[in-house]
Design an enzyme around this catalytic site. Sequence first.
Site, short mmCIF file in Angstrom:
data_model
loop_
_atom_site.label_atom_id
_atom_site.label_comp_id
_atom_site.label_asym_id
_atom_site.label_seq_id
_atom_site.Cartn_x
_atom_site.Cartn_y
_atom_site.Cartn_z
N PRO A 12 0.98 -1.26 -0.04
CG PRO A 12 0.13 -0.98 2.17
CD PRO A 12 0.86 -2.10 1.31
CB CYS A 95 1.07 5.01 8.95
SG CYS A 95 1.28 6.89 8.17
CG ASN A 206 7.26 -3.73 3.15
OD1 ASN A 206 7.39 -2.77 3.95
ND2 ASN A 206 7.50 -3.37 1.78
N GLY A 208 12.73 -2.49 1.47
CA GLY A 208 14.19 -2.27 0.84
C GLY A 208 14.37 -3.69 0.02
NE ARG A 229 10.85 2.66 -0.54
CZ ARG A 229 11.56 3.00 0.47
NH1 ARG A 229 12.25 4.12 0.77
NH2 ARG A 229 11.88 1.99 1.34
C1 LIG Z 1 4.87 7.06 -1.27
C2 LIG Z 1 4.60 6.22 -0.11
C3 LIG Z 1 3.25 5.99 0.67
C4 LIG Z 1 3.19 4.84 1.54
N1 LIG Z 1 1.86 4.67 2.11
C5 LIG Z 1 1.61 3.52 2.63
C6 LIG Z 1 0.45 3.30 3.36
O1 LIG Z 1 -0.54 4.06 2.86
N2 LIG Z 1 0.08 2.40 4.16
C7 LIG Z 1 1.17 1.54 4.53
O2 LIG Z 1 1.00 0.47 5.19
N3 LIG Z 1 2.64 1.70 4.00
C8 LIG Z 1 2.76 2.82 3.08
N4 LIG Z 1 4.16 3.01 2.61
C9 LIG Z 1 5.01 2.27 3.16
C10 LIG Z 1 5.00 0.99 2.42
O3 LIG Z 1 3.87 0.26 2.17
C11 LIG Z 1 6.18 0.02 2.53
O4 LIG Z 1 6.37 -0.43 3.66
C12 LIG Z 1 7.76 0.79 2.58
O5 LIG Z 1 7.71 1.55 1.42
C13 LIG Z 1 8.75 -0.33 2.41
O6 LIG Z 1 8.75 -1.26 1.43
P1 LIG Z 1 9.88 -0.93 0.13
O7 LIG Z 1 11.20 -0.65 0.72
O8 LIG Z 1 9.60 -2.05 -0.75
O9 LIG Z 1 9.21 0.61 -0.74
C14 LIG Z 1 4.21 4.12 1.70
C15 LIG Z 1 5.50 3.97 0.98
C16 LIG Z 1 5.68 5.09 0.03
C17 LIG Z 1 6.83 5.49 -0.52
#
Ligand SMILES: Cc1cc2nc3c(=O)[nH]c(=O)nc-3n(C[C@H](O)[C@H](O)[C@H](O)COP(=O)(O)O)c2cc1C
Length: 354
Positions: A12, A95, A206, A208, A229
């Site tokens: 999300p 969050c 989840n 990185g 991301r």
């Molecule tokens: C722009 C953005 C918005 C995000 N919004 C949410 C969200 O609404 N709910 C949530 O649980 N995590 C949110 N996250 C966190 C991501 O779900 C994820 O946990 C975090 O980016 C780490 O994973 P990644 O390294 O694969 O990006 C958000 C991340 C980004 C970059």
Amino acid sequence: MPALAHKICVAPMMECTDRHQRYFMRLITRFTVLYTEMIPVAALLNGDRQRLLRFDESEHPVAVQLGGSDRAALRDGAKLAEDFGYDEVNINVGCPSPRVNAGRFGACLLDEPDIVADSVALMRAAVDIPVTVKTRIGLDHDESASRLYRLVSRIEQAGCTTVVVHARNAWLNGLSPKENRDVPPLRYPVVHALKRDFPHLEIVVNGGIRDLHDVREQLRHCDGVMLGREAYANPFLLAEADREFFGAAPHACTREAVLYRFLPYLERQLAEGVPLSAITRHILGLYRGVPGARAWRRAVSERSRAKRADAVTLREVAHLLTAGAPASPGPPSAESVAALSSRPGMHAKSSPGA
Ligand SMILES: Cc1cc2nc3c(=O)[nH]c(=O)nc-3n(C[C@H](O)[C@H](O)[C@H](O)COP(=O)(O)O)c2cc1C
């Protein structure tokens, strides 16, 4: 193990995983579980439900993420989500934003395991779809896993069978939400140990995870992997994931095929009055890592911002990209990128791997 398998999921992400992005992702990957942006449950119950929950049938399996700490409101939100046809409802316990924490939800719920567990129990009693939780591994500088273990024990007792764990603490003071996604160190071993200690739970790791090598490595320890991301920036990675982890041919096996299948959707949305740029911003990463990626991004964003931008605009760009290679579509040809760059307003040079 739950009915809905979470082997690969797209996280999300506020401002990113809206219905347009999910529709687009689903043209690339058939099997990953897609998540909505977090929807604060109060906004859902008091606001425009249709706007907040609407999705396209093709998005299944699709999960809605709710933010909140009012047990009854979360139950009512879950019921609404189920009525709308979602496959899962997920509670946000990760969050770190000051606004969200002022509302006593998000990451600060790591300190309120009873609220989360009661909510899970109430939601499960109200709906037949799975109720899952997405959490961080801890708060602030506490590197013990005691909060995580307390939360997970409680929600397991309440009947939650899937937990998504962002392998970082949330630092509730002094970091912006963006910094909170990078600065607290990743500690995957905490998540791996959680899986060993709760073998009956489906644990999705989840944070990185950047490529299929990382996915493979994490799947040795956990049941599933959630990409955020990287999935957004490089969506075609998920087509390769479908092939490798689900042994299946993706819906559309080239980037161009994805694009051409997306165009009719785009036309329908434009007819409803959605601005082109609100949709095309999600597709800028389609050519990530292949020659011409930068020209594509520039062409699409510039043209989407034009006063009378419409689907013809994108069709034109798509056509230029695929020109000369319709029978064996692959990366955009050098000629097509050159053609893009030489059009008025386009001065991009092709840049491999942009
Ligand atoms: C722009 C953005 C918005 C995000 N919004 C949410 C969200 O609404 N709910 C949530 O649980 N995590 C949110 N996250 C966190 C991501 O779900 C994820 O946990 C975090 O980016 C780490 O994973 P990644 O390294 O694969 O990006 C958000 C991340 C980004 C970059």
